[in-house]
Design a protein around this motif. Structure first.
Motif, PDB file in Angstrom:
ATOM      1  N   LEU A 196       0.820  -1.200   0.000  1.00 49.46           N
ATOM      2  CA  LEU A 196       0.000   0.000   0.000  1.00 49.46           C
ATOM      3  C   LEU A 196       0.859   1.258   0.000  1.00 49.46           C
ATOM      4  N   PHE A 197       1.929   1.241   0.786  1.00 50.49           N
ATOM      5  CA  PHE A 197       2.822   2.397   0.852  1.00 50.49           C
ATOM      6  C   PHE A 197       3.471   2.674  -0.503  1.00 50.49           C
ATOM      7  N   TYR A 198       4.034   1.635  -1.127  1.00 50.71           N
ATOM      8  CA  TYR A 198       4.720   1.850  -2.402  1.00 50.71           C
ATOM      9  C   TYR A 198       3.734   2.180  -3.517  1.00 50.71           C
ATOM     10  N   ALA A 199       2.543   1.620  -3.477  1.00 51.94           N
ATOM     11  CA  ALA A 199       1.540   1.975  -4.479  1.00 51.94           C
ATOM     12  C   ALA A 199       1.191   3.457  -4.375  1.00 51.94           C
ATOM     13  N   ALA A 200       0.985   3.944  -3.147  1.00 57.73           N
ATOM     14  CA  ALA A 200       0.686   5.362  -2.960  1.00 57.73           C
ATOM     15  C   ALA A 200       1.860   6.243  -3.375  1.00 57.73           C
ATOM     16  N   LEU A 201       3.087   5.794  -3.061  1.00 56.87           N
ATOM     17  CA  LEU A 201       4.270   6.580  -3.401  1.00 56.87           C
ATOM     18  C   LEU A 201       4.413   6.733  -4.914  1.00 56.87           C
ATOM     19  N   TYR A 202       4.331   5.610  -5.644  1.00 54.53           N
ATOM     20  CA  TYR A 202       4.534   5.677  -7.086  1.00 54.53           C
ATOM     21  C   TYR A 202       3.365   6.345  -7.799  1.00 54.53           C
ATOM     22  N   LEU A 203       2.173   6.227  -7.265  1.00 55.61           N
ATOM     23  CA  LEU A 203       1.062   6.962  -7.839  1.00 55.61           C
ATOM     24  C   LEU A 203       1.268   8.469  -7.689  1.00 55.61           C
ATOM     25  N   PHE A 204       1.777   8.866  -6.546  1.00 60.22           N
ATOM     26  CA  PHE A 204       2.061  10.287  -6.333  1.00 60.22           C
ATOM     27  C   PHE A 204       3.156  10.774  -7.283  1.00 60.22           C
ATOM     28  N   LEU A 205       4.244   9.990  -7.435  1.00 60.73           N
ATOM     29  CA  LEU A 205       5.326  10.391  -8.341  1.00 60.73           C
ATOM     30  C   LEU A 205       4.836  10.456  -9.787  1.00 60.73           C
ATOM     31  N   ALA A 206       4.022   9.462 -10.194  1.00 59.82           N
ATOM     32  CA  ALA A 206       3.501   9.482 -11.560  1.00 59.82           C
ATOM     33  C   ALA A 206       2.593  10.684 -11.788  1.00 59.82           C
ATOM     34  N   ALA A 207       1.768  11.000 -10.798  1.00 60.96           N
ATOM     35  CA  ALA A 207       0.889  12.162 -10.933  1.00 60.96           C
ATOM     36  C   ALA A 207       1.690  13.457 -11.010  1.00 60.96           C
ATOM     37  N   MET A 208       2.738  13.557 -10.208  1.00 61.80           N
ATOM     38  CA  MET A 208       3.559  14.765 -10.230  1.00 61.80           C
ATOM     39  C   MET A 208       4.283  14.902 -11.573  1.00 61.80           C
ATOM     40  N   PHE A 209       4.835  13.790 -12.084  1.00 64.17           N
ATOM     41  CA  PHE A 209       5.517  13.839 -13.374  1.00 64.17           C
ATOM     42  C   PHE A 209       4.538  14.186 -14.493  1.00 64.17           C
ATOM     43  N   GLY A 210       3.349  13.566 -14.454  1.00 68.15           N
ATOM     44  CA  GLY A 210       2.348  13.879 -15.466  1.00 68.15           C
ATOM     45  C   GLY A 210       1.899  15.328 -15.414  1.00 68.15           C
ATOM     46  N   GLY A 211       1.758  15.869 -14.214  1.00 68.79           N
ATOM     47  CA  GLY A 211       1.380  17.268 -14.093  1.00 68.79           C
ATOM     48  C   GLY A 211       2.440  18.207 -14.634  1.00 68.79           C
ATOM     49  N   CYS A 212       3.714  17.907 -14.327  1.00 68.45           N
ATOM     50  CA  CYS A 212       4.803  18.747 -14.851  1.00 68.45           C
ATOM     51  C   CYS A 212       4.870  18.676 -16.375  1.00 68.45           C
ATOM     52  N   LEU A 213       4.699  17.461 -16.916  1.00 66.46           N
ATOM     53  CA  LEU A 213       4.737  17.310 -18.369  1.00 66.46           C
ATOM     54  C   LEU A 213       3.567  18.035 -19.030  1.00 66.46           C
ATOM     55  N   PHE A 214       2.399  17.963 -18.405  1.00 65.25           N
ATOM     56  CA  PHE A 214       1.237  18.661 -18.957  1.00 65.25           C
ATOM     57  C   PHE A 214       1.459  20.172 -18.968  1.00 65.25           C
ATOM     58  N   CYS A 215       2.001  20.703 -17.890  1.00 60.82           N
ATOM     59  CA  CYS A 215       2.269  22.143 -17.830  1.00 60.82           C
ATOM     60  C   CYS A 215       3.296  22.555 -18.886  1.00 60.82           C
ATOM     61  N   LEU A 216       4.310  21.699 -19.093  1.00 58.42           N
ATOM     62  CA  LEU A 216       5.320  22.017 -20.097  1.00 58.42           C
ATOM     63  C   LEU A 216       4.721  22.031 -21.497  1.00 58.42           C
ATOM     64  N   MET A 217       3.966  20.973 -21.835  1.00 58.65           N
ATOM     65  CA  MET A 217       3.376  20.911 -23.168  1.00 58.65           C
ATOM     66  C   MET A 217       2.319  21.994 -23.377  1.00 58.65           C
ATOM     67  N   TRP A 218       1.654  22.407 -22.313  1.00 61.18           N
ATOM     68  CA  TRP A 218       0.648  23.446 -22.434  1.00 61.18           C
ATOM     69  C   TRP A 218       1.271  24.816 -22.657  1.00 61.18           C
TER      70      TRP A 218
END
Length: 362
Positions: free
Chosen positions: A119-141
């Motif tokens: 549960l801990f690692y699932a939450a951790l990697y979901l958070f990292l993936a969301a943060m990376f996706g958000g940064c990439l979205f802001c860059l492409m936008w």
């Protein structure tokens, strides 16, 4: 006086207290009565304290006593070797580690422990993936897919050549087909997109000699491109001579100016191309012919990028060396000449020029 009284008296005397023997002590004396009460009230504490001091002194003496012969036998102090485990025992331990039936543990952890870890690692990697996706979205936008956001430090264009197989070196014998066939094949592949039929189908004819500006169109609209037909290259087109002059000892090369998005070369005037010997006498290179012209015409610029200039064909200048001295290794340099062009950079030999070696045998 009893034994206990004498021992207490000695202790008190050693500690500096004043004591008297029973013979000299008067019962009616107030001082003697006080001392007798003190002795009777503290006998056990004093004896206990003095006994501890004696034990500590005995331990200190024991530490300074010489070692016995048995103590000098260092073999008895060596670590005993751990008995080797059999393969069967190791397998049993591995099985127990993987699954312990007594404690219901898998690899040393219970089901609850594994659940919390997952549960801990699932939450951790979901958070990292969301943060990376958000940064990439802001860059492409924030950037445009059609043109760079910052282009104020774009360097002047460089120049490339064909054929380009073994570095910038062209060496062959005109009488040996195998030595020059690879160069002719490379030229044919390079000029295939410039076939007349493909150019007529994809691009439009342009008669103007000025820049072909299309900035008034929508940003995402497709831009048109001017035709550049292969047949315009004459003796270096491969249509009149499929060997591009290599079989005759008069090789052809193709020069192209690198694409830069939005760049207007020459500041309104066409860019000129010259070739010469970099080191050595100039007569060893002989006469040269340029096709279709020795310039890059302005009508092919600016370039709007792959997304908008889909069918864009970069203009090329073909150079045919008709009088090369046979057997000589010649260092040839071709340069771009015009306003805003840099062709003498000491750090970048491809900036505004290209250098190659040419050796033609009989």
């Amino acid at each position: 006086m009893g034994v206990t009284e004498r021992y207490v008296t000695g202790v008190l005397m050693g500690s500096g207290m004043r004591t008297t023997s029973p013979e000299n002590m008067e019962p009616s004396s107030t001082e003697g009565g006080a001392e007798e009460k003190l002795v009777r009230s503290l006998p056990h504490k004093v004896i206990l304290k003095h006994g501890q001091e004696l034990e500590e002194e005995q331990e200190e003496l024991a530490e300074h006593q010489p070692l016995e012969q048995e103590d000098l036998n260092f073999e008895r102090w060596k670590r005993r070797p751990i008995p080797k485990r059999t393969l069967h025992q190791k397998i049993d331990d591995l099985k127990t580690y993987l699954w312990n039936a007594e404690t219901n543990e898998f690899m040393g952890r219970s089901g609850k422990s594994w659940s919390l870890i997952l549960l801990f690692y699932a939450a951790l990697y979901l958070f990292l993936a969301a943060m990376f996706g958000g940064c990439l979205f802001c860059l492409m936008w924030s950037i445009s897919p059609y043109h760079p956001t910052f282009n104020d430090r774009v360097m002047p264009p460089g120049m490339t050549m064909a054929p380009h197989l073994e570095g910038h070196e062209i060496a062959f014998n005109a009488s040996d087909r195998k030595s020059w066939r690879k160069y002719a094949r490379s030229m044919e592949e390079y000029l295939r997109p410039y076939n007349d039929a493909a150019q007529q189908r994809k691009n439009i004819p342009c008669d103007k000699e000025t820049y072909f500006m299309q900035d008034d169109l929508d940003e995402a609209a497709e831009r048109k491109a001017c035709q550049f037909k292969r047949s315009w290259l004459g003796q270096c087109s491969g249509l009149q001579d499929a060997n591009f002059g290599y079989s005759q000892g008069m090789p052809c090369i193709l020069l192209r100016m690198n694409r830069i998005l939005g760049y207007l070369p020459g500041q309104g005037k066409p860019i000129n191309v010259t070739c010469g010997v970099k080191k050595g006498p100039p007569e060893v290179l002989g006469k040269m012919e340029f096709f279709p012209k020795s310039i890059f015409e302005n009508k092919y610029y600016p370039y709007y990028g792959k997304l908008r200039h889909v069918n864009y064909s970069s203009p090329v200048v073909a150079v045919r060396f008709t009088g090369v001295q046979q057997g000589a290794n010649i260092q040839v340099q071709c340069k771009l000449n015009g306003k805003g062009i840099i062709n003498d950079s000491p750090t970048d030999r491809y900036l505004g020029s290209v250098t190659f070696s040419l050796e033609v045998g009989a």
